[in-house]
Write a protein that holds these residues in place. Structure first.
Motif, short mmCIF file in Angstrom:
data_model
loop_
_atom_site.label_atom_id
_atom_site.label_comp_id
_atom_site.label_asym_id
_atom_site.label_seq_id
_atom_site.Cartn_x
_atom_site.Cartn_y
_atom_site.Cartn_z
N ASP A 1 0.97 -1.24 -0.14
CA ASP A 1 -0.06 0.26 -0.10
C ASP A 1 0.83 1.29 -0.03
O ASP A 1 0.74 2.24 -0.66
CB ASP A 1 -1.12 0.05 1.08
CG ASP A 1 -1.94 -0.83 0.94
OD1 ASP A 1 -2.35 -1.40 -0.31
OD2 ASP A 1 -2.83 -1.42 2.13
N ARG B 1 2.49 1.65 -3.50
CA ARG B 1 1.30 2.07 -4.51
C ARG B 1 1.20 3.48 -4.41
O ARG B 1 1.07 4.42 -5.46
CB ARG B 1 0.18 1.21 -4.09
CG ARG B 1 -0.83 1.85 -4.97
CD ARG B 1 -2.21 1.18 -4.97
NE ARG B 1 -2.76 1.08 -3.43
CZ ARG B 1 -3.20 2.06 -2.82
NH1 ARG B 1 -3.53 3.36 -3.50
NH2 ARG B 1 -3.46 2.29 -1.40
N ARG B 2 0.66 3.83 -3.16
CA ARG B 2 0.65 5.35 -2.78
C ARG B 2 1.86 6.35 -3.32
O ARG B 2 1.85 7.20 -3.84
CB ARG B 2 0.12 5.53 -1.39
CG ARG B 2 -1.31 5.12 -1.10
CD ARG B 2 -1.65 4.96 0.33
NE ARG B 2 -1.54 6.26 0.92
CZ ARG B 2 -1.78 6.33 2.26
NH1 ARG B 2 -2.03 5.38 3.05
NH2 ARG B 2 -1.70 7.66 2.86
#
Length: 176
Positions: A119, A122-123
């Motif tokens: 996560d 990805r961010r």
């Protein structure tokens, strides 16, 4: 959610005491739909979408520590003349940044809760795709877990002049 808007100004549910504001139209910073102020015996003050709302970008629960930290960063940056936008919405990547430094095109993410490496990666990639840098600032929960290097290693960054670094934050002092 702990933040709502009224007249283009962010309102912190924890600081809301003026009954005249509570009765006015408060809206979600993301979808601009009306929200409801809630305050109970067992929950901290917060805002809630109406049941019929389709907003999915501003519904994450956040702790008081997270909100307090973001507000502190924004206020301190503005005190030194650095424009900072709290809860900056980026619909192109379906992300809401904690604090956006407009003149530096830099995102500050104050990470108080657990986050997976996938996560976070990805961010970070999504922010960079938009031409923005991102700094992950670790809250107390991560700082206390620093004894286990693997729990914070995902936040490490490398700079050719600095080497590896992590920006920890401990005990934010607010002057509200």
């Amino acid at each position: 959610m702990l933040i709502a808007m009224m007249n283009d100004q962010l309102i912190n549910a924890g600081e809301l005491t003026d009954k005249s504001i509570i009765d006015k139209a408060l809206v979600c910073p993301c979808c601009h739909e009306q929200v409801i102020f809630k305050n109970g015996k067992y929950r901290i003050p917060h805002f809630s979408h109406k049941r019929s709302s389709l907003c999915s970008h501003f519904s994450e629960n956040e702790s008081q520590a997270h909100l307090t930290g973001k507000l502190a960063f924004q206020r301190q940056l503005e005190e030194i003349g650095e424009p900072a936008v709290l809860e900056y919405n980026l619909p192109a990547i379906e992300q809401r940044a904690d604090v956006f430094l407009t003149s530096k095109k830099t995102i500050l993410e104050y990470q108080c809760s657990p986050i997976s490496y996938q996560d976070m990666a990805r961010r970070t990639a999504n922010y960079r795709q938009l031409g923005m840098d991102v700094l992950w600032i670790l809250g107390d929960r991560h700082l206390n877990a620093a004894k286990r290097l693997d729990s914070v290693a995902k936040f490490a960054r490398f700079h050719s002049q600095l080497g590896f670094f992590i920006v920890p934050v401990c005990k934010i002092k607010l002057e509200i």
